[in-house]
Design a protein around this motif. Structure first.
Motif, mmCIF file in Angstrom:
data_model
loop_
_atom_site.group_PDB
_atom_site.id
_atom_site.type_symbol
_atom_site.label_atom_id
_atom_site.label_comp_id
_atom_site.label_asym_id
_atom_site.label_seq_id
_atom_site.Cartn_x
_atom_site.Cartn_y
_atom_site.Cartn_z
ATOM 1 N N UNK A 200 33.583 68.218 82.411
ATOM 2 C CA UNK A 200 32.981 68.020 83.723
ATOM 3 C C UNK A 200 31.532 68.428 83.802
ATOM 4 N N UNK A 201 30.803 68.242 82.708
ATOM 5 C CA UNK A 201 29.391 68.589 82.693
ATOM 6 C C UNK A 201 29.105 70.051 82.406
ATOM 7 N N UNK A 202 30.158 70.868 82.289
ATOM 8 C CA UNK A 202 29.991 72.291 82.000
ATOM 9 C C UNK A 202 30.273 72.568 80.524
ATOM 10 N N UNK A 203 29.501 73.472 79.949
ATOM 11 C CA UNK A 203 29.688 73.844 78.549
ATOM 12 C C UNK A 203 30.453 75.156 78.457
ATOM 13 N N UNK A 204 31.481 75.150 77.614
ATOM 14 C CA UNK A 204 32.273 76.356 77.371
ATOM 15 C C UNK A 204 32.097 76.732 75.905
ATOM 16 N N UNK A 205 31.660 77.957 75.694
ATOM 17 C CA UNK A 205 31.243 78.372 74.356
ATOM 18 C C UNK A 205 32.411 78.566 73.402
ATOM 19 N N UNK A 206 33.527 79.060 73.930
ATOM 20 C CA UNK A 206 34.679 79.350 73.074
ATOM 21 C C UNK A 206 35.938 78.785 73.732
ATOM 22 N N UNK A 207 36.749 78.112 72.922
ATOM 23 C CA UNK A 207 38.028 77.569 73.394
ATOM 24 C C UNK A 207 39.145 78.160 72.548
ATOM 25 N N UNK A 208 40.106 78.803 73.217
ATOM 26 C CA UNK A 208 41.252 79.413 72.543
ATOM 27 C C UNK A 208 42.506 78.662 72.974
ATOM 28 N N UNK A 209 43.268 78.162 72.001
ATOM 29 C CA UNK A 209 44.432 77.331 72.317
ATOM 30 C C UNK A 209 45.693 77.868 71.656
ATOM 31 N N UNK A 210 46.804 77.713 72.383
ATOM 32 C CA UNK A 210 48.112 78.082 71.867
ATOM 33 C C UNK A 210 49.166 77.148 72.412
ATOM 34 N N UNK A 211 50.413 77.402 72.061
ATOM 35 C CA UNK A 211 51.495 76.531 72.495
ATOM 36 C C UNK A 211 51.708 76.519 73.991
ATOM 37 N N UNK A 212 51.278 77.582 74.680
ATOM 38 C CA UNK A 212 51.515 77.697 76.118
ATOM 39 C C UNK A 212 50.260 77.480 76.967
ATOM 40 N N UNK A 213 49.188 77.024 76.347
ATOM 41 C CA UNK A 213 48.005 76.761 77.162
ATOM 42 C C UNK A 213 46.693 77.005 76.442
ATOM 43 N N UNK A 214 45.624 76.914 77.218
ATOM 44 C CA UNK A 214 44.264 77.037 76.676
ATOM 45 C C UNK A 214 43.429 77.933 77.589
ATOM 46 N N UNK A 215 42.591 78.732 76.979
ATOM 47 C CA UNK A 215 41.630 79.553 77.722
ATOM 48 C C UNK A 215 40.224 79.124 77.322
ATOM 49 N N UNK A 216 39.391 78.872 78.317
ATOM 50 C CA UNK A 216 37.991 78.538 78.081
ATOM 51 C C UNK A 216 37.136 79.765 78.387
ATOM 52 N N UNK A 217 36.175 80.022 77.508
ATOM 53 C CA UNK A 217 35.338 81.221 77.659
ATOM 54 C C UNK A 217 33.862 80.824 77.677
ATOM 55 N N UNK A 218 33.242 80.795 78.857
ATOM 56 C CA UNK A 218 31.788 80.623 78.904
ATOM 57 C C UNK A 218 31.119 81.978 78.703
ATOM 58 N N UNK A 219 30.119 82.022 77.839
ATOM 59 C CA UNK A 219 29.392 83.267 77.579
ATOM 60 C C UNK A 219 28.028 83.158 78.244
ATOM 61 N N UNK A 220 27.801 83.970 79.262
ATOM 62 C CA UNK A 220 26.565 83.910 80.037
ATOM 63 C C UNK A 220 25.743 85.176 79.797
ATOM 64 N N UNK A 221 24.524 85.008 79.327
ATOM 65 C CA UNK A 221 23.649 86.159 79.087
ATOM 66 C C UNK A 221 22.339 85.971 79.833
ATOM 67 N N UNK A 222 21.787 87.082 80.275
ATOM 68 C CA UNK A 222 20.486 87.038 80.939
ATOM 69 C C UNK A 222 19.783 88.374 80.767
ATOM 70 N N UNK A 223 18.484 88.298 80.431
ATOM 71 C CA UNK A 223 17.720 89.517 80.175
ATOM 72 C C UNK A 223 17.244 90.175 81.458
ATOM 73 N N UNK A 224 16.803 89.365 82.429
ATOM 74 C CA UNK A 224 16.305 89.905 83.696
ATOM 75 C C UNK A 224 17.069 89.258 84.837
ATOM 76 N N UNK A 225 17.175 89.961 85.964
ATOM 77 C CA UNK A 225 18.020 89.468 87.043
ATOM 78 C C UNK A 225 17.279 89.275 88.361
ATOM 79 N N UNK A 226 15.982 89.144 88.348
ATOM 80 C CA UNK A 226 15.246 89.013 89.598
ATOM 81 C C UNK A 226 15.048 87.575 90.028
ATOM 82 N N UNK A 227 14.786 87.388 91.325
ATOM 83 C CA UNK A 227 14.344 86.109 91.855
ATOM 84 C C UNK A 227 15.397 85.023 91.876
ATOM 85 N N UNK A 228 14.899 83.779 92.053
ATOM 86 C CA UNK A 228 15.777 82.629 92.190
ATOM 87 C C UNK A 228 16.590 82.336 90.957
#
Length: 304
Positions: A200-228
């Protein structure tokens, strides 16, 4: 006794050092000898300064000069470095340097045009870079735009993009490797995709799959947190979770950002990892990340 306020003292003692900028400036300065080598090459080709080459009216001569530079061997002690001071390969370094000098984005924008041109790789690069040179000279006709200082500022900007991409990929690999070790140690039979996936236009960095389902893991990093940009960062996290949920996947976002102001309780997911550290502090972040991943063993085991 009258107190005299010195704003510069206040700034130095109350605002954290901008480590990112300091590192980027160091790397950009490390790249100056590589730039100087190109200038020396131009002088050997009859151009007194970079500006003289940029405004060259003889397009064929300029293209031949670019092609000759691309074919030329660079002295072995000269390197062009990326955003975390790793040397580029020689061919990529020359391609990047010329693209940056002409104020363009060689990887993000120019590489897509190469497939539309004919000839050897260096012939196609020379043709494209020459067109970019001609355009840049018309937009930036003043000679002072073509000295080292403005090129240096462009380089810092490009290196920041490189650094951001590398840092993101670095933690993606750390998560993938750490999960693999955790699964092996705890005899959890799950598969971990080796590459990112898009849904759906979103990138997921890690995908973990098993017989009972899947977990998607987006890894978000940011050095500074100010402003817009901080608001966009938070919005991206919410969107990644939302798209995963709408697509029928469980999502465990990993957020590595110092002083992130997002409200963790509003995240539409049961599990998440937040590490209140600057992602540049890899040696400090990695053990914390592993510890938090280990705390979610029961979640991953449920996939088997």
């Amino acid at each position: 006794m009258r107190y005299v306020f010195h704003p510069e003292s206040f700034l130095m003692s109350n605002i954290p050092e901008n480590i990112r900028l300091k590192d980027l400036v160091i790397v950009a300065n490390l790249n100056k000898p590589f730039f100087d080598d190109f200038i020396n090459f131009l002088r050997a080709e009859g151009y007194a300064e970079l500006y003289d080459f940029v405004v060259e009216n003889d397009s064929s001569r300029a293209k031949a000069t670019i092609k000759k530079y691309l074919d030329r061997r660079i002295p072995s002690d000269l390197k062009l470095y990326d955003g975390i001071a790793r040397p580029y390969s020689e061919d990529k370094a020359k391609w990047l340097l010329l693209g940056w000098i002409f104020r363009d984005a060689p990887v993000q924008r120019l590489e897509g045009f190469l497939k539309n041109l004919s000839g050897t790789p260096n012939e196609r690069k020379a043709e494209l870079l020459n067109q970019v040179r001609q355009y840049a000279s018309s937009v930036l006709p003043d000679s002072e735009r073509w000295d080292w200082l403005p090129i240096f500022e462009v380089m810092v900007d490009r290196l920041e993009g490189s650094r951001r991409s590398i840092k993101g990929n670095l933690f993606e690999e750390i998560v993938r490797r750490s999960l693999s070790n955790i699964f092996e140690e705890n005899e959890i039979n799950l598969s971990i995709d080796k590459t990112q996936i898009k849904i759906g236009g979103e990138t997921y960095d890690v995908k973990v799959s098993g017989g009972q389902g899947t977990i998607l893991i987006p890894v978000k990093t940011r050095e500074t947190m100010g402003g817009g940009h901080a608001l966009l960062f938070t919005r991206d996290i919410h969107k990644a979770i939302s798209v995963a949920s709408e697509s029928g996947y469980n999502c465990i976002p990993i957020v590595i950002a110092e002083s992130w102001t997002g409200d963790l309780s509003t995240l539409d997911c049961q599990e998440f990892i937040y590490i209140n550290k600057n992602p540049n502090q890899v040696n400090e972040v990695e053990p914390l990340l592993i510890q938090k991943l280990e705390s979610l063993i029961h979640v991953f085991r449920a996939l088997t």
